[in-house]
Every structure is written in C-alpha cells, then in structure tokens.
Write a protein that holds these residues in place. Structure first.
Motif, PDB file in Angstrom:
ATOM      1  N   PRO A  67      53.436-142.627  -8.165  1.00 23.85           N
ATOM      2  CA  PRO A  67      54.442-141.678  -7.690  1.00 23.85           C
ATOM      3  C   PRO A  67      54.564-140.470  -8.611  1.00 23.85           C
ATOM      4  N   ARG A  68      54.887-139.339  -8.027  1.00 24.90           N
ATOM      5  CA  ARG A  68      54.996-138.105  -8.796  1.00 24.90           C
ATOM      6  C   ARG A  68      56.061-138.208  -9.888  1.00 24.90           C
ATOM      7  N   ARG A  69      57.160-138.914  -9.574  1.00 26.83           N
ATOM      8  CA  ARG A  69      58.231-139.039 -10.574  1.00 26.83           C
ATOM      9  C   ARG A  69      57.728-139.733 -11.832  1.00 26.83           C
ATOM     10  N   ILE A  70      56.767-140.659 -11.670  1.00 20.08           N
ATOM     11  CA  ILE A  70      56.192-141.349 -12.824  1.00 20.08           C
ATOM     12  C   ILE A  70      55.381-140.379 -13.661  1.00 20.08           C
ATOM     13  N   LYS A  71      54.588-139.539 -12.963  1.00 13.93           N
ATOM     14  CA  LYS A  71      53.758-138.564 -13.681  1.00 13.93           C
ATOM     15  C   LYS A  71      54.614-137.570 -14.453  1.00 13.93           C
ATOM     16  N   GLU A  72      55.744-137.182 -13.861  1.00 15.57           N
ATOM     17  CA  GLU A  72      56.610-136.203 -14.512  1.00 15.57           C
ATOM     18  C   GLU A  72      57.422-136.814 -15.643  1.00 15.57           C
ATOM     19  N   LEU A  73      57.781-138.084 -15.502  1.00 15.25           N
ATOM     20  CA  LEU A  73      58.601-138.744 -16.520  1.00 15.25           C
ATOM     21  C   LEU A  73      57.781-139.089 -17.764  1.00 15.25           C
ATOM     22  N   GLY A  74      56.483-139.337 -17.580  1.00 13.61           N
ATOM     23  CA  GLY A  74      55.632-139.731 -18.706  1.00 13.61           C
ATOM     24  C   GLY A  74      55.686-138.772 -19.883  1.00 13.61           C
ATOM     25  N   PRO A  75      55.419-137.472 -19.681  1.00 15.92           N
ATOM     26  CA  PRO A  75      55.480-136.525 -20.801  1.00 15.92           C
ATOM     27  C   PRO A  75      56.863-136.442 -21.436  1.00 15.92           C
ATOM     28  N   LYS A  76      57.907-136.591 -20.618  1.00 18.24           N
ATOM     29  CA  LYS A  76      59.271-136.546 -21.159  1.00 18.24           C
ATOM     30  C   LYS A  76      59.523-137.726 -22.090  1.00 18.24           C
ATOM     31  N   ILE A  77      59.008-138.893 -21.689  1.00 19.13           N
ATOM     32  CA  ILE A  77      59.174-140.084 -22.538  1.00 19.13           C
ATOM     33  C   ILE A  77      58.460-139.888 -23.871  1.00 19.13           C
ATOM     34  N   LYS A  78      57.245-139.356 -23.791  1.00 19.11           N
ATOM     35  CA  LYS A  78      56.469-139.134 -25.019  1.00 19.11           C
ATOM     36  C   LYS A  78      57.202-138.200 -25.970  1.00 19.11           C
ATOM     37  N   ALA A  79      57.715-137.084 -25.438  1.00 22.04           N
ATOM     38  CA  ALA A  79      58.438-136.126 -26.276  1.00 22.04           C
ATOM     39  C   ALA A  79      59.716-136.737 -26.833  1.00 22.04           C
ATOM     40  N   THR A  80      60.397-137.531 -26.004  1.00 20.78           N
ATOM     41  CA  THR A  80      61.646-138.159 -26.436  1.00 20.78           C
ATOM     42  C   THR A  80      61.403-139.173 -27.541  1.00 20.78           C
ATOM     43  N   VAL A  81      60.339-139.967 -27.386  1.00 19.70           N
ATOM     44  CA  VAL A  81      59.996-140.956 -28.419  1.00 19.70           C
ATOM     45  C   VAL A  81      59.736-140.275 -29.751  1.00 19.70           C
ATOM     46  N   GLU A  82      59.000-139.160 -29.710  1.00 16.74           N
ATOM     47  CA  GLU A  82      58.696-138.434 -30.948  1.00 16.74           C
ATOM     48  C   GLU A  82      59.975-137.888 -31.588  1.00 16.74           C
ATOM     49  N   TRP A  83      60.863-137.339 -30.762  1.00 21.57           N
ATOM     50  CA  TRP A  83      62.092-136.763 -31.293  1.00 21.57           C
ATOM     51  C   TRP A  83      63.012-137.846 -31.845  1.00 21.57           C
ATOM     52  N   LEU A  84      63.208-138.933 -31.090  1.00 17.91           N
ATOM     53  CA  LEU A  84      64.097-140.003 -31.542  1.00 17.91           C
ATOM     54  C   LEU A  84      63.548-140.710 -32.779  1.00 17.91           C
ATOM     55  N   THR A  85      62.224-140.821 -32.855  1.00 14.68           N
ATOM     56  CA  THR A  85      61.622-141.449 -34.045  1.00 14.68           C
ATOM     57  C   THR A  85      61.968-140.653 -35.293  1.00 14.68           C
ATOM     58  N   THR A  86      61.927-139.325 -35.152  1.00 20.06           N
ATOM     59  CA  THR A  86      62.278-138.461 -36.284  1.00 20.06           C
ATOM     60  C   THR A  86      63.768-138.562 -36.609  1.00 20.06           C
ATOM     61  N   GLU A  87      64.589-138.573 -35.563  1.00 22.24           N
ATOM     62  CA  GLU A  87      66.036-138.613 -35.766  1.00 22.24           C
ATOM     63  C   GLU A  87      66.516-139.955 -36.313  1.00 22.24           C
ATOM     64  N   LEU A  88      65.956-141.041 -35.780  1.00 22.54           N
ATOM     65  CA  LEU A  88      66.425-142.377 -36.148  1.00 22.54           C
ATOM     66  C   LEU A  88      65.660-142.978 -37.318  1.00 22.54           C
ATOM     67  N   GLN A  89      64.531-142.347 -37.678  1.00 22.33           N
ATOM     68  CA  GLN A  89      63.656-142.859 -38.738  1.00 22.33           C
ATOM     69  C   GLN A  89      63.139-144.260 -38.419  1.00 22.33           C
ATOM     70  N   ARG A  90      62.942-144.510 -37.129  1.00 24.25           N
ATOM     71  CA  ARG A  90      62.364-145.767 -36.643  1.00 24.25           C
ATOM     72  C   ARG A  90      61.948-145.572 -35.201  1.00 24.25           C
ATOM     73  N   SER A  91      61.221-146.532 -34.682  1.00 23.77           N
ATOM     74  CA  SER A  91      60.831-146.450 -33.279  1.00 23.77           C
ATOM     75  C   SER A  91      62.045-146.691 -32.389  1.00 23.77           C
ATOM     76  N   PRO A  92      62.282-145.839 -31.421  1.00 23.74           N
ATOM     77  CA  PRO A  92      63.467-146.003 -30.557  1.00 23.74           C
ATOM     78  C   PRO A  92      63.307-147.176 -29.597  1.00 23.74           C
ATOM     79  N   LYS A  93      64.423-147.765 -29.229  1.00 18.10           N
ATOM     80  CA  LYS A  93      64.412-148.843 -28.242  1.00 18.10           C
ATOM     81  C   LYS A  93      64.354-148.252 -26.841  1.00 18.10           C
ATOM     82  N   VAL A  94      63.930-149.079 -25.901  1.00 18.10           N
ATOM     83  CA  VAL A  94      63.830-148.627 -24.515  1.00 18.10           C
ATOM     84  C   VAL A  94      65.182-148.131 -24.025  1.00 18.10           C
ATOM     85  N   ALA A  95      66.250-148.847 -24.383  1.00 22.35           N
ATOM     86  CA  ALA A  95      67.592-148.457 -23.941  1.00 22.35           C
ATOM     87  C   ALA A  95      67.968-147.081 -24.486  1.00 22.35           C
ATOM     88  N   GLU A  96      67.547-146.787 -25.699  1.00 23.00           N
ATOM     89  CA  GLU A  96      67.865-145.487 -26.310  1.00 23.00           C
ATOM     90  C   GLU A  96      67.103-144.356 -25.616  1.00 23.00           C
TER      91      GLU A  96
END
Length: 263
Positions: A107-136
């Motif tokens: 589905p297109r929504r999956i394709k569009e959400l993928g890059p957002k997740i990647k960017a969010t993981v990178e940002w939260l990892t920097t902010e939290l100084q750890r790998s973010p949880k799925v819930a976060e």
C-alpha cells in the motif's frame, strides 16, 4: 542556436532562455537547457542508484523532472534555476523509487510511512541516547504501533533477492544459491497416503482376487500364466480381474466421498 560547447552562459542568461522557451516552446532552446543540465541529473541519479542496476532508469526519470522544472521555473521564486531544479529532479527520482522499485506491491501509505519512520528513529536515537521503542516512534508520528510494525516488516520486501543469489554455506567458503535451499515436495508422503487407501480398499477383495491382481500387476504375469498358477482358466482370470478392479473403484469412490463429508 550555438551548441553547449560553444556557449557558456550565466545564471541570468539561463533565466532569459527559460522565459523565452516558456513563451515560444522553441525545441532548440529546450535541447540546449537539457544538455546543459544533463550532468546534474546524472550526478543526482547516481546518489540514489549506487549499488543497484537502475541508474539509467533514474536518469530518465530525472530528465522528466528537469523538463518539468524548465516549464515551471519562475525567477520570482527568488532562487536561480539550478537551486529550483535540484529538489524537483530529486522529487521525481524519489517518487519513482517509492512507486516502482518495490519487489512486491505494498500500500502507498506503507511506502510513505517508511521514510518517516527512518527519520524519526534517527532523531529519537539522538534525543534519547538509545534506540527508541515502537511505542515512542508511533507516538511521535501519531500512528498506531501496528502501523509501525507493519511498515517495518513490509520494508524488508523493498528489494527481493534472486534465487541465483549466492550465500556462504560453510566455514570453508563453499557457496550455495538460494534456489539450492528451496525445499521440494516429498512425494513419499503422498505414497504413504496412497498405500493406506489401497490397503483399506484391498479388504473388499477375496484372497483369490488379491492373488490375481498381485500376479498380474506386481509380477507382470499374463492372464494365461496367472490361470496356470491358480489352476483356473484364462477366461475365469479375466472375469475375476474385472470384478476385483470394479470393487476397488467402488471402495475408492466411497473413501473419497467419506473424506469430503468429513472436511
């Protein structure tokens, strides 16, 4: 119209040529502008095609982006043409990668959400100084955890491996292909089922009928040889054979109907 090698133009001259093309659709001007920025398109395409055999496809897509930028450019945007063209070209390339290069349809929504997740993981990892949880991640993007997990799982299907892809099979460096690891259907299971059905069906035969079938089909004897072994005529063997086969057919049909009823 001079060739690109004969003419070096400044930013303001590019703007004048684009405005002239937009008002006249002069193909010579368009060709000149395309040739001038071909190296730019190729360099941008290379950044996204590295390691994959899609460079030519991305160049073609980038050229479409370039043509679109030439048609839409307005100097009132406050930037020169190159600065306007680059995000337009990259946008076309990314759209192509999103829509055309997945190995399976998702589905297109999956394709569009993928890059957002990647960017969010990178940002939260920097902010939290750890790998973010799925819930976060889900809370940050305001989506459900199920959507995050689904997108991550589907992301693995972005590019499938060929069955000819080789992997290391042992510590000695020997390799096998993925096709070598694909299991085959074991016909032995089917034979077991057939044997069970046959043994069940044979119970409907008399001893003499079973002997006749054994001589004819297992020992490959003729009806005459079978009759001599059993002390009966060939005609009698033929009659008993037909009767035995009909009994087996009836038994097999009954077993099949019983299986369908149970299912």
């Amino acid at each position: 119209m001079k060739s690109q090698s004969q003419l070096t133009i400044q930013s303001n001259e590019v703007t004048e040529l684009i405005e002239q093309f937009q008002s006249t659709n002069d193909e010579d001007i368009q060709l000149f502008l395309v040739e001038k920025y071909t190296s730019l398109v190729e360099s941008l395409a290379y950044k996204y095609s590295r390691g994959r055999n899609i460079h030519e496809d991305l160049v073609q897509v980038g050229m479409l982006g370039l043509l679109g930028a030439i048609k839409r450019y307005d100097p009132q945007f406050g930037k020169d043409f190159k600065a306007f063209a680059i995000p337009t070209i990259i946008g076309e390339i990314k759209r192509f990668l999103r829509d055309k290069t997945w190995s399976i349809h998702v589905p297109r929504r999956i394709k569009e959400l993928g890059p957002k997740i990647k960017a969010t993981v990178e940002w939260l990892t920097t902010e939290l100084q750890r790998s973010p949880k799925v819930a976060e991640i889900a809370a940050y993007l305001e989506v459900t955890e199920e959507e995050i997990l689904e997108t991550m799982e589907m992301g693995k299907s972005y590019q499938a491996l060929s069955v000819d892809h080789t992997i290391e099979a042992d510590s000695d460096g020997s390799k096998v292909t993925l096709l070598d690891l694909v299991g085959n259907q074991d016909t032995g299971y089917e034979h077991v089922d057939q044997k069970i059905d046959l043994e069940s069906s044979l119970k409907v035969l008399t001893n003499q009928e079973r002997l006749i079938l054994s001589h004819l089909f297992l020992e490959s004897l003729s009806q005459k040889e079978t009759g001599e072994k059993l002390g009966i005529s060939q005609m009698h063997v033929s009659r008993l054979q037909r009767r035995a086969i009909q009994k087996l057919r009836n038994a097999a049909r009954a077993n099949l109907e019983g299986s369908e009823c149970n299912s």
